[in-house]
Write a protein that holds these residues in place. Structure first.
Motif, PDB file in Angstrom:
ATOM      1  N   GLU A 105      68.404 -10.931  11.501  1.00 43.64           N
ATOM      2  CA  GLU A 105      68.737 -11.443  12.839  1.00 43.64           C
ATOM      3  C   GLU A 105      69.071 -12.934  12.763  1.00 43.64           C
ATOM      4  O   GLU A 105      68.478 -13.658  11.950  1.00 43.64           O
ATOM      5  N   PRO A 106      69.992 -13.409  13.616  1.00 42.60           N
ATOM      6  CA  PRO A 106      70.268 -14.842  13.641  1.00 42.60           C
ATOM      7  C   PRO A 106      69.106 -15.608  14.278  1.00 42.60           C
ATOM      8  O   PRO A 106      68.321 -15.048  15.034  1.00 42.60           O
ATOM      9  N   THR A 107      68.996 -16.876  13.959  1.00 42.17           N
ATOM     10  CA  THR A 107      67.992 -17.745  14.558  1.00 42.17           C
ATOM     11  C   THR A 107      68.368 -17.998  16.015  1.00 42.17           C
ATOM     12  O   THR A 107      69.544 -18.266  16.307  1.00 42.17           O
ATOM     13  N   PRO A 108      67.419 -17.913  16.945  1.00 43.85           N
ATOM     14  CA  PRO A 108      67.746 -18.231  18.340  1.00 43.85           C
ATOM     15  C   PRO A 108      68.377 -19.613  18.452  1.00 43.85           C
ATOM     16  O   PRO A 108      67.984 -20.545  17.749  1.00 43.85           O
ATOM     17  N   GLY A 109      69.363 -19.713  19.329  1.00 44.22           N
ATOM     18  CA  GLY A 109      70.068 -20.970  19.530  1.00 44.22           C
ATOM     19  C   GLY A 109      71.430 -20.731  20.141  1.00 44.22           C
ATOM     20  O   GLY A 109      71.787 -19.606  20.493  1.00 44.22           O
ATOM     21  N   SER A 110      72.198 -21.807  20.235  1.00 46.01           N
ATOM     22  CA  SER A 110      73.533 -21.744  20.815  1.00 46.01           C
ATOM     23  C   SER A 110      74.582 -21.888  19.712  1.00 46.01           C
ATOM     24  O   SER A 110      74.472 -22.776  18.867  1.00 46.01           O
ATOM     25  N   HIS A 130      87.299  -5.083  16.333  1.00 41.92           N
ATOM     26  CA  HIS A 130      86.854  -6.082  17.299  1.00 41.92           C
ATOM     27  C   HIS A 130      85.685  -6.915  16.777  1.00 41.92           C
ATOM     28  O   HIS A 130      84.658  -7.073  17.437  1.00 41.92           O
ATOM     29  N   VAL A 131      85.863  -7.472  15.590  1.00 38.88           N
ATOM     30  CA  VAL A 131      84.815  -8.268  14.954  1.00 38.88           C
ATOM     31  C   VAL A 131      84.877  -9.700  15.497  1.00 38.88           C
ATOM     32  O   VAL A 131      85.916 -10.355  15.424  1.00 38.88           O
ATOM     33  N   VAL A 132      83.756 -10.136  16.057  1.00 35.67           N
ATOM     34  CA  VAL A 132      83.648 -11.474  16.650  1.00 35.67           C
ATOM     35  C   VAL A 132      82.477 -12.167  15.956  1.00 35.67           C
ATOM     36  O   VAL A 132      81.323 -11.840  16.189  1.00 35.67           O
ATOM     37  N   ARG A 133      82.781 -13.153  15.089  1.00 35.63           N
ATOM     38  CA  ARG A 133      81.749 -13.847  14.309  1.00 35.63           C
ATOM     39  C   ARG A 133      81.347 -15.147  14.994  1.00 35.63           C
ATOM     40  O   ARG A 133      82.193 -15.875  15.503  1.00 35.63           O
ATOM     41  N   PHE A 134      80.021 -15.442  14.930  1.00 33.02           N
ATOM     42  CA  PHE A 134      79.543 -16.643  15.616  1.00 33.02           C
ATOM     43  C   PHE A 134      78.591 -17.500  14.795  1.00 33.02           C
ATOM     44  O   PHE A 134      78.294 -18.618  15.189  1.00 33.02           O
ATOM     45  N   ALA A 135      78.073 -17.031  13.669  1.00 33.90           N
ATOM     46  CA  ALA A 135      77.120 -17.849  12.902  1.00 33.90           C
ATOM     47  C   ALA A 135      77.080 -17.409  11.443  1.00 33.90           C
ATOM     48  O   ALA A 135      77.401 -16.267  11.111  1.00 33.90           O
ATOM     49  N   GLN A 136      76.679 -18.367  10.581  1.00 36.02           N
ATOM     50  CA  GLN A 136      76.393 -18.098   9.173  1.00 36.02           C
ATOM     51  C   GLN A 136      75.090 -18.800   8.845  1.00 36.02           C
ATOM     52  O   GLN A 136      74.949 -19.994   9.099  1.00 36.02           O
ATOM     53  N   ASN A 138      72.021 -18.822   5.678  1.00 39.43           N
ATOM     54  CA  ASN A 138      71.490 -18.355   4.386  1.00 39.43           C
ATOM     55  C   ASN A 138      72.364 -17.280   3.739  1.00 39.43           C
ATOM     56  O   ASN A 138      71.856 -16.287   3.227  1.00 39.43           O
ATOM     57  N   GLY A 139      73.667 -17.481   3.802  1.00 36.24           N
ATOM     58  CA  GLY A 139      74.602 -16.545   3.179  1.00 36.24           C
ATOM     59  C   GLY A 139      74.886 -15.281   3.977  1.00 36.24           C
ATOM     60  O   GLY A 139      75.610 -14.404   3.516  1.00 36.24           O
ATOM     61  N   VAL A 140      74.332 -15.158   5.179  1.00 39.80           N
ATOM     62  CA  VAL A 140      74.563 -13.982   6.019  1.00 39.80           C
ATOM     63  C   VAL A 140      75.482 -14.385   7.175  1.00 39.80           C
ATOM     64  O   VAL A 140      75.244 -15.391   7.850  1.00 39.80           O
ATOM     65  N   VAL A 141      76.518 -13.580   7.397  1.00 39.43           N
ATOM     66  CA  VAL A 141      77.448 -13.814   8.499  1.00 39.43           C
ATOM     67  C   VAL A 141      77.003 -12.953   9.677  1.00 39.43           C
ATOM     68  O   VAL A 141      76.746 -11.754   9.522  1.00 39.43           O
ATOM     69  N   PHE A 142      76.909 -13.572  10.857  1.00 38.99           N
ATOM     70  CA  PHE A 142      76.502 -12.851  12.060  1.00 38.99           C
ATOM     71  C   PHE A 142      77.685 -12.697  12.994  1.00 38.99           C
ATOM     72  O   PHE A 142      78.425 -13.644  13.241  1.00 38.99           O
ATOM     73  N   GLY A 143      77.839 -11.483  13.491  1.00 39.31           N
ATOM     74  CA  GLY A 143      78.921 -11.211  14.413  1.00 39.31           C
ATOM     75  C   GLY A 143      78.772  -9.836  15.041  1.00 39.31           C
ATOM     76  O   GLY A 143      77.952  -9.021  14.619  1.00 39.31           O
ATOM     77  N   PHE A 144      79.581  -9.616  16.054  1.00 38.19           N
ATOM     78  CA  PHE A 144      79.597  -8.347  16.768  1.00 38.19           C
ATOM     79  C   PHE A 144      80.785  -7.526  16.284  1.00 38.19           C
ATOM     80  O   PHE A 144      81.822  -8.081  15.929  1.00 38.19           O
ATOM     81  N   GLY A 145      80.652  -6.225  16.307  1.00 44.34           N
ATOM     82  CA  GLY A 145      81.750  -5.341  15.938  1.00 44.34           C
ATOM     83  C   GLY A 145      81.403  -3.910  16.296  1.00 44.34           C
ATOM     84  O   GLY A 145      80.255  -3.574  16.589  1.00 44.34           O
ATOM     85  N   ALA A 146      82.425  -3.054  16.278  1.00 48.54           N
ATOM     86  CA  ALA A 146      82.231  -1.636  16.593  1.00 48.54           C
ATOM     87  C   ALA A 146      82.850  -0.801  15.486  1.00 48.54           C
ATOM     88  O   ALA A 146      83.937  -1.110  14.993  1.00 48.54           O
ATOM     89  N   ALA A 147      82.153   0.264  15.092  1.00 54.33           N
ATOM     90  CA  ALA A 147      82.698   1.185  14.096  1.00 54.33           C
ATOM     91  C   ALA A 147      83.786   2.023  14.748  1.00 54.33           C
ATOM     92  O   ALA A 147      83.624   2.500  15.872  1.00 54.33           O
ATOM     93  N   VAL A 148      84.897   2.189  14.050  1.00 53.61           N
ATOM     94  CA  VAL A 148      86.010   2.971  14.569  1.00 53.61           C
ATOM     95  C   VAL A 148      85.575   4.405  14.849  1.00 53.61           C
ATOM     96  O   VAL A 148      86.025   5.025  15.802  1.00 53.61           O
ATOM     97  N   ASP A 149      84.661   4.936  14.033  1.00 52.58           N
ATOM     98  CA  ASP A 149      84.176   6.310  14.251  1.00 52.58           C
ATOM     99  C   ASP A 149      83.085   6.382  15.306  1.00 52.58           C
ATOM    100  O   ASP A 149      82.534   7.447  15.584  1.00 52.58           O
TER     101      ASP A 149
END
Length: 188
Positions: A105-110, A130-136, A138-149
């Motif tokens: 999980e990402p660290t709480p914040g803005s 529809h991948v929308v990335r907002f944070a990185q 410790n080497g982990v990328v955080f973002g929203f997305g939906a599986a096509v299936d």
């Protein structure tokens, strides 16, 4: 085998492919239209996105009071809900929907949306959109997305993934709502 037989075989094969694509396209508009969530308002005035179905849709928790101000996407680590908030609209919550988090999980914040990709491959090997990335962190990328299936499986705890999965219709809503530089607020 003569050239006429080869041409006939190729023609029949092409017609089969075109027929299949036409069949799939024929229902695509209905599926896309039918899959769009509707926005309903709870007794507290909070709007929720509800996909049409025969089963009742759970009511979203109220927008967290600590979610900040202005136009924003709010993600709650505790409830695994996302709210799309536009204070210029009434109600302010344009949509709210449940998501499935990655294994980290990402660290709480803005944060702010820094990257968007229409399609790609998720860490689990599924095609995503529809991948929308907002944070990185410790080497982990955080973002929203939906599986096509449409799959929303629980993330493999052995893999460090920050992908937050939504349904396809909700992924489309988030994609349309959150262009680059849109504020994303992560709350506990």
């Amino acid at each position: 085998m003569g050239p006429g037989v080869v041409v006939t075989g190729l023609t029949l094969g092409a017609l089969a492919v075109v027929s299949l694509l036409a069949f799939q396209a024929n229902g695509a508009q209905d599926r896309a239209g039918g899959a769009k969530p509707t926005v309903t308002t709870t007794a507290t005035g909070t709007a929720t996105a509800a996909a049409p179905s025969a089963t009742p849709t759970p009511v979203a928790p109220p927008l967290p009071a600590t979610s900040g101000t202005g136009t924003r996407v709010v993600y709650s680590i505790g409830s695994h809900y996302v709210w799309l908030v536009d204070p210029k609209k009434s109600p302010q919550v344009a949509a709210a929907f449940q998501v499935v988090p990655g294994s980290v999980e990402p660290t709480p914040g803005s944060y702010a949306v820094y990257s968007r990709t229409p399609t790609g491959t998720g860490a689990d090997g599924r095609q995503i959109e529809h991948v929308v990335r907002f944070a990185q962190q410790n080497g982990v990328v955080f973002g929203f997305g939906a599986a096509v299936d449409g799959a929303m499986p629980t993330a493999d705890p052995k893999a460090k993934t920050g992908g937050i999965r939504s349904g396809r219709a909700e992924g489309q809503l988030l994609w349309d709502f959150a262009p680059k530089d849109t504020k994303v607020v992560v709350v506990a």
